[in-house]
Design a protein around this motif. Sequence first.
Motif, short mmCIF file in Angstrom:
data_model
loop_
_atom_site.label_atom_id
_atom_site.label_comp_id
_atom_site.label_asym_id
_atom_site.label_seq_id
_atom_site.Cartn_x
_atom_site.Cartn_y
_atom_site.Cartn_z
N SER A 56 15.35 41.54 35.75
CA SER A 56 16.65 41.78 35.12
C SER A 56 17.48 40.50 35.10
O SER A 56 18.18 40.21 34.12
N ALA A 57 17.39 39.72 36.18
CA ALA A 57 18.13 38.45 36.22
C ALA A 57 17.55 37.47 35.18
O ALA A 57 18.30 36.78 34.49
N VAL A 58 16.22 37.45 35.05
CA VAL A 58 15.58 36.58 34.05
C VAL A 58 16.06 36.97 32.65
O VAL A 58 16.36 36.11 31.82
N LYS A 59 16.16 38.28 32.41
CA LYS A 59 16.62 38.75 31.09
C LYS A 59 18.02 38.22 30.78
O LYS A 59 18.27 37.69 29.69
N VAL A 60 18.93 38.33 31.75
CA VAL A 60 20.31 37.85 31.54
C VAL A 60 20.31 36.35 31.27
O VAL A 60 20.96 35.86 30.33
N LEU A 61 19.54 35.60 32.06
CA LEU A 61 19.52 34.14 31.91
C LEU A 61 18.90 33.73 30.58
O LEU A 61 19.40 32.83 29.90
N MET A 62 17.80 34.39 30.20
CA MET A 62 17.15 34.06 28.92
C MET A 62 18.12 34.30 27.76
O MET A 62 18.13 33.57 26.77
N LYS A 63 18.92 35.35 27.90
CA LYS A 63 19.85 35.68 26.81
C LYS A 63 20.99 34.66 26.75
O LYS A 63 21.33 34.16 25.68
N PHE A 64 21.57 34.34 27.91
CA PHE A 64 22.74 33.46 27.90
C PHE A 64 22.37 31.98 27.69
O PHE A 64 23.21 31.19 27.27
N MET A 65 21.09 31.64 27.97
CA MET A 65 20.65 30.26 27.71
C MET A 65 20.75 29.91 26.23
O MET A 65 20.89 28.74 25.87
N GLU A 66 20.66 30.95 25.38
CA GLU A 66 20.76 30.73 23.93
C GLU A 66 22.04 29.98 23.58
O GLU A 66 22.10 29.24 22.62
N MET A 67 23.10 30.25 24.40
CA MET A 67 24.41 29.69 24.06
C MET A 67 24.66 28.33 24.69
O MET A 67 25.68 27.71 24.44
N LEU A 68 23.73 27.90 25.56
CA LEU A 68 23.95 26.61 26.23
C LEU A 68 23.38 25.48 25.37
O LEU A 68 22.27 25.59 24.86
N PRO A 69 24.12 24.38 25.20
CA PRO A 69 23.57 23.24 24.45
C PRO A 69 22.37 22.66 25.21
O PRO A 69 22.40 22.56 26.43
N LYS A 70 21.32 22.29 24.48
CA LYS A 70 20.09 21.82 25.13
C LYS A 70 20.27 20.48 25.83
O LYS A 70 19.50 20.13 26.72
N ASP A 71 21.29 19.72 25.43
CA ASP A 71 21.47 18.41 26.06
C ASP A 71 22.30 18.52 27.36
O ASP A 71 22.55 17.53 28.03
N LEU A 72 22.69 19.73 27.71
CA LEU A 72 23.49 19.95 28.94
C LEU A 72 22.58 19.79 30.16
O LEU A 72 21.45 20.28 30.15
N ASP A 73 23.07 19.11 31.21
CA ASP A 73 22.25 18.93 32.42
C ASP A 73 21.88 20.28 33.01
O ASP A 73 20.78 20.49 33.49
N TYR A 74 22.87 21.20 32.98
CA TYR A 74 22.64 22.50 33.61
C TYR A 74 21.48 23.25 32.93
O TYR A 74 20.75 24.00 33.56
N ARG A 130 18.66 45.28 19.67
CA ARG A 130 19.44 44.24 20.34
C ARG A 130 19.00 42.88 19.85
O ARG A 130 17.89 42.69 19.43
N ARG A 131 19.92 41.94 19.96
CA ARG A 131 19.64 40.57 19.50
C ARG A 131 20.13 39.58 20.55
O ARG A 131 21.08 39.87 21.28
N LEU A 132 19.53 38.43 20.58
CA LEU A 132 20.07 37.35 21.42
C LEU A 132 21.37 36.87 20.79
O LEU A 132 21.54 36.97 19.57
N PRO A 133 22.30 36.35 21.59
CA PRO A 133 23.55 35.85 20.99
C PRO A 133 23.22 34.71 20.03
O PRO A 133 22.37 33.87 20.33
N PRO A 134 23.86 34.68 18.88
CA PRO A 134 23.47 33.70 17.87
C PRO A 134 23.98 32.30 18.20
O PRO A 134 25.06 32.14 18.73
#
Length: 955
Positions: free
Chosen positions: A258-276, A591-595
């Motif tokens: 369940s935690a992986v699901k949340v992270l996979m979904k919210f990673m969509e919104m993080l810029p790829k060049d971000l260190d985090y 359901r969809r990943l956040p765009p």
Amino acid sequence: MTDSKYFTTTKKGEIFELKAELNSDKKEKKKEAVKKVIASMTVGKDVSALFPDVVNCMQTDNLELKKLVYLYLMNYAKSQPDMAIMAVNTFVKDCEDPNPLIRALAVRTMGCIRVDKITEYLCEPLRKCLKDEDPYVRKTAAVCVAKLHDINAQLVEDQGFLDTLKDLISDSNPMVVANAVAALSEIAESHPNSNLLDLNPQTINKLLTALNECTEWGQIFILDCLANYTPRDDRESQSICERVTPRLSHANSAVVLSAVKVLMKFMEMLPKDLDYYGTLLKKLAPPLVTLLSAEPELQYVALRNINLIVQKRPEILKHEMKVFFVKYNDPIYVKLEKLDIMIRLASQANIAQVLAELKEYATEVDVDFVRKAVRAIGRCAIKVEQSAERCVSTLLDLIQTKVNYVVQEAIVVIKDIFRKYPNKYESVIATLCENLDSLDEPEARAAMIWIVGEYAERIDNADELLESFLEGFHDESTQVQLQLLTAIVKLFLKKPTETQELVQQVLSLATQDSDNPDLRDRGYIYWRLLSTDPVAAKEVVLAEKPLISEETDLIEPTLLEELICHIGTLASVYHKPPSAFVEGSRGVQHRRLPPRAGSVESAESPDVGQSGPSEAPPAVIPSQGDLLGDLLNLDLAPPTATVPSVQPSMQMGAMDLLGGGLDSLMGDESDTLGGDIGGSPSMGAGLGAAPTAMPAALGGAPPVGGGLGDLFDLGGGVGMPTGFYVVPKTLWLPAMKAKGLEISGTFARRGGIIQMDMSLTNKAMSVMTDFAIQFNRNSFGLAPAGPLQVLTPLSPNQTIDVSLPLSTSGPVMKMEPLNNLQVAVKNNIDVFYFSCQFPLSLLFVEDGKMERQVFLATWKDIPNDNEAQFQIKDIHLNSDAASNKLQGSNIFTIAKRTVEGQDMLYQSIKLTNSIWVLAEMRVQTGNPNYTLSIKCRAPEVCQFVYQCYEMVLKN
């Protein structure tokens, strides 16, 4: 002493004795009796007759006895609803008991008694328990609300329990918060449109605070709820990820997923060049690897989920290849799943390691596993170009083992390698031909036949090899028969002099002696191609094939996004969306990943009309009087200019077959034209040339204008009246059904030219190019007048508007309904089919105004049986306004007269195929309902003409 004594049977009057014991004054005896009753109930005996006696035992302070009575009550309340009401008072009392365990027990049992009659009595005690001082009682009451909602949703809403549940999300106790979330999620799932879980940053903060302190099941409920939230920006997304990450180290695998699901979904919104972003990728790998040390069943569920994660973000596990190496004692289902993931993670860096493993697996004893391992070697060759040579030599080593099933799998994958790397590894063909006799599986035989046909010029005895397959042609599977037919035609085109008899033999086997429609169709197509235009045949059959893509079994991007949102659920194990296996309304929200950029939900839009041109074979237009009468009414042959210049005897056949590559979809032109098909090479002669003119009398009125030019509306001359109504665009092809391509559109008539306006949206991850379009035969001969003009590649998340001019000179066949249009669209990915319906007003031509005398004579001439009457309701226009509006859509008013306050409008319409439609419309002042009478020689058109009237007048 154990409880087994309660399950031993006693004397004959068992129920009678139990009744006496239940009414005993001694508490111990009473408890023993209730235990015996529960034991009998557990083994399936009917003890419902004791209901009143058991309910009497509820009045006790003994918690154990109370639990047993409540258990009995839950089981029998449904079959004894009237008796169950007796227990209501006790519930009410128990909900005010000083002991919180008894209060919670009462409220839990209330939720489990699914009797409508009782529910309203339980509202008051439930309301008190929702506000109870003890958190244990509150958390139990929260779940009770969800159960009560399932029995009587209206009651729960009227009593305001949903608002109380929402308030419990702010409760100080984490378990109460978790249960409130679980209850609201459950209710929201059965009512997808209700905005119950109104998630905002404040609520999310409360949920994240509760997450650290509640039990593992509570954590799962909260994480699943978080997964439905869409953060406002990347900062909020990062903040949530940081607070969810510690859950990855939880001992319970469900919490981890369940935690992986949340992270996979919210990673969509993080810029790829971000260190985090990079840190998060690194943190996701260890918990997934840890899941693989669990027991096999859990490993399998983890692997199915990892399979999805690797398709979405392979970089997470790219350094963890060794974890997926197969252990000797893994069950077969785990082995096959690991193998799949190994191929997905294969890259230039680790390919040597992977190939060494796969070669080892190919010598195992488990046949299914060995087959998959051999296929995997082929897939590696296709995926990692640098390894192709090593893979081919490995496959050749395996062929030398002469193990039958290994050889067959190797041949199937070598065929794909030839497709990926043409003119590179053909030197191995000789080795493959040596193993021809050992092939007994359809797929391997078909692959070998394909290789022989494709490389016939390099194989000296290709004709003998193919002839050996031909001996048992009718015993072969369809797959092999189709491949053999194509291979022999290829051979004939490469070596025409030596193989004439062979090609004659296979064509007659495929067309005359076979009852498989696919095989017959392909046989006829080849036969006509070869007898009409061998040069064209060569271009079609020996055309250069596109290279096959690296991974053919990837899940389609829009479906993958939805499955990522369902990680840790059954959908992620089946690799199907919940709507595919959950019946009823529950769980069918898409359901969809956040765009990253704006994306529109497409999955839920229904496909218009039928799902594809091949679904229902349309019938030929029925006769009206004589067989061809109505067909000719609707079918005017294309102008001579558009027919390819071929021998007259094969004119229509050739046009049909070489028209555009989707001909298996289009059926047999000759059927419509009443030609004799037969099954011999001379069948072309029976077709005859297309008729060049039609008798004017069939049209139903004297000819207007000058022949075919007017029919196709290309003559110009008549300007487009202002106000032609264009229907708003509707979704024709959802992205889910077309590998990410979404098409919506409408039809318009501008300046006498019919146009199909489309919006093409790319919702896939790859660029789309090479668009082309073709229509199936339809009732009015609609066909593209030119190519589909998509001049630039369609990038992901891009939408392009295109306008395709249409002519009415295509082939004709009656559709159901009459205005149905079946379309095939091709791009660099695949061919997609959809159907849509066009308004008939599209075909109303500009010279459709009849002379008055002609109108009168024609109206009398058309039989009364052909007249249809309709009501058009709620039209608030006077007759002049209505007439002007209709003229915009080429419905012309010829005359108007007023009789007793009623305006009578006489109108004429001419369709592109010279069918005339006459109408009388009555408009009564002050009455919003019009009466429309329509007369036509083709009465099946009337209903669609009425729909056009209604559409134009109401918009």
